[in-house]
Design an enzyme around this catalytic site. Structure first.
Site, PDB file in Angstrom:
ATOM      1  N   SER A   3      53.856  39.468  59.973  1.00  0.00           N
ATOM      2  CA  SER A   3      54.679  40.031  58.896  1.00  0.00           C
ATOM      3  C   SER A   3      54.119  39.626  57.536  1.00  0.00           C
ATOM      4  O   SER A   3      53.838  38.452  57.298  1.00  0.00           O
ATOM      5  CB  SER A   3      56.129  39.562  59.026  1.00  0.00           C
ATOM      6  OG  SER A   3      56.700  40.063  60.205  1.00  0.00           O
TER       7      SER A   3
ATOM      8  N   GLU B 283      55.072  36.884  52.316  1.00  0.00           N
ATOM      9  CA  GLU B 283      55.144  35.724  53.195  1.00  0.00           C
ATOM     10  C   GLU B 283      53.769  35.067  53.287  1.00  0.00           C
ATOM     11  O   GLU B 283      53.646  33.863  53.484  1.00  0.00           O
ATOM     12  CB  GLU B 283      55.613  36.184  54.578  1.00  0.00           C
ATOM     13  CG  GLU B 283      55.743  35.091  55.594  1.00  0.00           C
ATOM     14  CD  GLU B 283      56.307  35.624  56.910  1.00  0.00           C
ATOM     15  OE1 GLU B 283      55.995  35.025  57.948  1.00  0.00           O
ATOM     16  OE2 GLU B 283      57.053  36.616  56.900  1.00  0.00           O
TER      17      GLU B 283
END
Length: 301
Positions: free
Chosen positions: A217, A289
């Site tokens: 992700s 992230e």
């Protein structure tokens, strides 16, 4: 290069391609591999005394190298890769591969970590980022963490001192270096554990998460506002959008992948494009992230 230190291997001009899951072709001008905790401590003291910037590198599953040559020291935790257990818990060292730790837990009939099976990177990185998937966070199963603290001393801190939250920890705020993680796990039949491991691995494989190099992700979800980054990116039809050799995955809109020899800048520029399009079309700010590693410490997304 750092002067010769006991318990520390040193290398020059090391290819980092196999040390990052994006498989970006970068080099480390200075690459250090501590073999002992004392060696690790001496290395950190030396770098601090000489005001040298450095990074700690584990499995490289959540980082993006921007430059062809990283000009500051990289400390690799790969030598700290063993695991051991008592009747109640497992102690895994930070450089151990996540998959290997899950397999070690299975071998010794401990359950809890099956959801991590198939996740790339090191267990230290998972603890640092508080890795989350399938509605579980790794912090749910952590009892304590062994660190080199601000005073460059080896010590253990309890779970409450780790300040875990969604993909957050104290380790992202302070210059603590994770050395080992003690997991609190339950005993179970190996016949029950193995199918769970296989279930998660098969799901990841069916979602084509292993088809292209990636960091998993790319952008964070925001559960307070029920913002799921992948769904938002999908809603503006960003799958298969490319910049250079980087592409938004055809299979998961929150995965940016290296589909054709992408450079770090290709991936960064695609991340910027996705972020800008989401804001322009939806008015939503999505935050990365992935940690950006560059000689220019001011580069941000």
């Amino acid at each position: 290069m750092v002067k010769s230190l006991n318990g520390v291997l040193s290398r020059k001009n090391v290819s980092l391609k196999k040390f990052n899951t994006f498989r970006v072709n970068a080099k480390a001008s200075e690459f250090y591999i501590p073999e002992t905790i004392n060696g690790f401590i001496d290395l950190i003291k030396y770098l601090n005394d000489n005001n040298k910037r450095y990074i700690i590198l584990g499995g490289g599953s959540n980082i993006l190298f921007l430059d062809k040559v990283i000009e500051f020291p990289i400390i690799y935790t790969g030598f700290f890769s063993r695991a051991e257990h008592t009747s109640h818990n497992i102690l895994a060292y930070s450089g151990a591969n996540v998959m290997d730790v899950v397999k070690y837990a299975y071998k010794n009939a401990f359950t809890g970590l099956e959801f991590l099976y198939g996740l790339p990177g090191s267990i230290g990185g998972a603890a640092y980022m508080n890795a989350r998937c399938y509605e579980h966070s790794v912090s749910e199963f952590i009892d304590s963490v062994g660190i080199i603290d601000d005073n460059i001393e080896y010590m253990h801190i309890g779970i409450d001192d780790c300040k875990y939250a969604y993909k957050k920890s104290i380790f992202q705020e302070k210059k603590y270096i994770i050395i080992d993680i003690r997991f609190k796990l339950n005993k179970a039949s190996k016949k029950l554990i193995k199918p769970e491991m296989n279930k998660y691995y098969k799901d990841r494989k069916n979602k084509n998460q292993f088809k292209y190099p990636s960091a998993g992700s790319t952008f964070l979800n925001d559960y307070e506002t029920n913002m799921i980054a992948g769904k938002v990116i999908d809603s503006i039809n960003m799958r298969r959008v490319r910049v250079g050799g980087a592409m938004v995955s055809p299979y998961h809109a929150n995965f940016i992948v290296n589909y054709n020899n992408a450079s770090g800048m290709d991936i960064l520029n695609l991340m910027k494009k996705v972020k800008e399009e989401v804001y322009n079309q939806k008015g939503i700010v999505i935050n990365p992230e992935v940690k950006i590693i560059s000689n220019d410490s001011n580069i941000k997304l």
